[in-house]
Design a protein around this motif. Structure first.
Motif, PDB file in Angstrom:
ATOM      1  N   ILE A 295       0.878  -1.164   0.000  1.00 34.17           N
ATOM      2  CA  ILE A 295       0.000   0.000   0.000  1.00 34.17           C
ATOM      3  C   ILE A 295       0.920   1.219   0.000  1.00 34.17           C
ATOM      4  O   ILE A 295       1.573   1.511   1.006  1.00 34.17           O
ATOM      5  N   THR A 296       1.010   1.879  -1.127  1.00 34.36           N
ATOM      6  CA  THR A 296       1.969   2.969  -1.281  1.00 34.36           C
ATOM      7  C   THR A 296       1.254   4.312  -1.452  1.00 34.36           C
ATOM      8  O   THR A 296       0.067   4.375  -1.748  1.00 34.36           O
ATOM      9  N   GLY A 297       2.037   5.368  -1.267  1.00 31.40           N
ATOM     10  CA  GLY A 297       1.500   6.710  -1.429  1.00 31.40           C
ATOM     11  C   GLY A 297       2.384   7.709  -0.710  1.00 31.40           C
ATOM     12  O   GLY A 297       3.230   7.328   0.098  1.00 31.40           O
ATOM     13  N   PRO A 298       2.202   8.978  -0.981  1.00 29.44           N
ATOM     14  CA  PRO A 298       3.011  10.019  -0.329  1.00 29.44           C
ATOM     15  C   PRO A 298       2.622  10.197   1.135  1.00 29.44           C
ATOM     16  O   PRO A 298       1.635   9.615   1.622  1.00 29.44           O
TER      17      PRO A 298
ATOM     18  N   ILE B 195      -5.353   0.648   5.243  1.00 33.94           N
ATOM     19  CA  ILE B 195      -4.993  -0.709   5.674  1.00 33.94           C
ATOM     20  C   ILE B 195      -5.885  -1.167   6.817  1.00 33.94           C
ATOM     21  O   ILE B 195      -6.373  -2.300   6.832  1.00 33.94           O
ATOM     22  N   GLU B 196      -6.123  -0.280   7.782  1.00 38.03           N
ATOM     23  CA  GLU B 196      -6.965  -0.638   8.924  1.00 38.03           C
ATOM     24  C   GLU B 196      -8.379  -0.996   8.488  1.00 38.03           C
ATOM     25  O   GLU B 196      -8.986  -1.932   9.029  1.00 38.03           O
ATOM     26  N   LYS B 197      -8.907  -0.264   7.521  1.00 38.35           N
ATOM     27  CA  LYS B 197     -10.277  -0.510   7.061  1.00 38.35           C
ATOM     28  C   LYS B 197     -10.395  -1.779   6.220  1.00 38.35           C
ATOM     29  O   LYS B 197     -11.404  -2.480   6.267  1.00 38.35           O
ATOM     30  N   ASN B 198      -9.363  -2.087   5.446  1.00 37.14           N
ATOM     31  CA  ASN B 198      -9.479  -3.161   4.458  1.00 37.14           C
ATOM     32  C   ASN B 198      -8.733  -4.454   4.781  1.00 37.14           C
ATOM     33  O   ASN B 198      -9.082  -5.505   4.213  1.00 37.14           O
ATOM     34  N   PHE B 199      -7.740  -4.396   5.673  1.00 34.99           N
ATOM     35  CA  PHE B 199      -6.912  -5.581   5.855  1.00 34.99           C
ATOM     36  C   PHE B 199      -6.666  -6.008   7.299  1.00 34.99           C
ATOM     37  O   PHE B 199      -6.449  -7.186   7.561  1.00 34.99           O
ATOM     38  N   SER B 200      -6.688  -5.088   8.242  1.00 41.20           N
ATOM     39  CA  SER B 200      -6.261  -5.399   9.604  1.00 41.20           C
ATOM     40  C   SER B 200      -7.080  -6.475  10.293  1.00 41.20           C
ATOM     41  O   SER B 200      -6.560  -7.234  11.113  1.00 41.20           O
ATOM     42  N   SER B 201      -8.360  -6.568   9.988  1.00 42.17           N
ATOM     43  CA  SER B 201      -9.223  -7.521  10.688  1.00 42.17           C
ATOM     44  C   SER B 201      -9.227  -8.905  10.067  1.00 42.17           C
ATOM     45  O   SER B 201      -9.809  -9.836  10.625  1.00 42.17           O
ATOM     46  N   SER B 202      -8.575  -9.091   8.937  1.00 44.43           N
ATOM     47  CA  SER B 202      -8.587 -10.391   8.262  1.00 44.43           C
ATOM     48  C   SER B 202      -7.530 -11.317   8.855  1.00 44.43           C
ATOM     49  O   SER B 202      -6.355 -10.953   8.940  1.00 44.43           O
TER      50      SER B 202
END
Length: 263
Positions: free
Chosen positions: A7-10, A19-26
């Motif tokens: 997950i990249t970006g400035p 990341i917290e919304k889409n991946f942390s709970s999986s």
């Protein structure tokens, strides 16, 4: 299949929130974020500036990252990009792909001015810029990929059972370049020692390896008490070698389970 999602970006683009919304709970993902790991282990970010803390953070990230890939799950990595082409990042992506890891890059774009405003308003107790950990993230992740690649050529020689857990004895590498090593319950991570001194991290206990089966076996006998542990699995190609080793060490008779598994 092992996967890495970058997950990249400035700075200030919202990578952490994404990341917290889409991946942390999986349960199938491990978020490879050194700042987040510092908070989990110590409750703050200060450990990222202390040698003892850094070693623990690196070891935890390395261990969990490797196990995630070996289990065929997804490693989610937050990485702050600069303007223009990032040679080091691109090289790491290619290296990961070369080892058979499926790589995906999700880029989040944001106006630079808005990003700066977000950072200025962020709570320093809850936010640590990934821009400060660019080199460290790539360094630790490269070590994880190194270990993952080495695992592709692993051969289990022996598995032993004991009160505190299992001990395993492995061979890795191609013929002529093989090395042998073992892992005990006390060894929490396995990170091979780099070939060059300049690549070694201070205060890190690297995994001890041996150039031959005989040297590894003798150390396993003397340091671990090989024949006083219960054999769970023995590679049939090494049965004869273990039979001979038992005969050479009859001063301390092996457990009866050895006789049953070697016959």
């Amino acid at each position: 299949m092992a996967r890495i999602k970058f997950i990249t970006g400035p700075v200030g683009s919202g990578k952490t929130v994404f990341i917290e919304k889409n991946f942390s709970s999986s349960p199938g993902n491990f978020v490879f974020d050194l700042a987040k790991i510092s908070q989990q282990l110590f409750g703050h970010f200060q450990a990222l500036e202390e040698m003892d803390g850094i070693v623990q953070i690196y070891n935890h990230a390395s261990e969990e990252g490797l196990l995630t890939l070996l289990d065929g799950k997804t490693l989610v990595v937050e990485y702050c990009t600069n303007k223009g082409y990032d040679d080091d990042f691109a090289a790491l992506v290619k290296y990961a792909q070369k080892t058979g890891i499926c790589v995906e890059v999700i880029h989040i774009e944001l106006d630079e001015m808005l990003g700066r405003e977000r950072i200025a308003q962020a709570d320093p107790q809850r936010y640590f810029s990934s821009a400060k950990l660019r080199e460290e993230t790539l360094e630790v992740l490269e070590g994880v990929i190194d270990s993952f690649e080495a695992n592709q050529n692993f051969e289990l020689i022996l598995e032993l059972g004991g009160e505190n857990g299992s001990t395993v004895f492995y061979r890795s590498g191609e013929e002529g370049e093989e090395r042998y090593f073992y892992l005990t319950p006390e060894i929490k991570t396995f990170d091979f020692e780099p070939d060059f001194e300049v690549d070694k991290l201070s205060e890190v206990n690297y995994l001890k390896t041996f150039p031959t089966f005989e040297k590894a076996l003798n150390t396993l006998i003397s340091e671990v008490g090989l024949f006083q542990l219960v054999p769970l699995k023995v590679n049939k190609e090494y049965k004869k070698a273990f039979q001979q080793a038992v005969k050479r060490n009859m001063d301390k008779p092996p457990l009866p389970e050895w006789k049953a598994i070697l016959n």
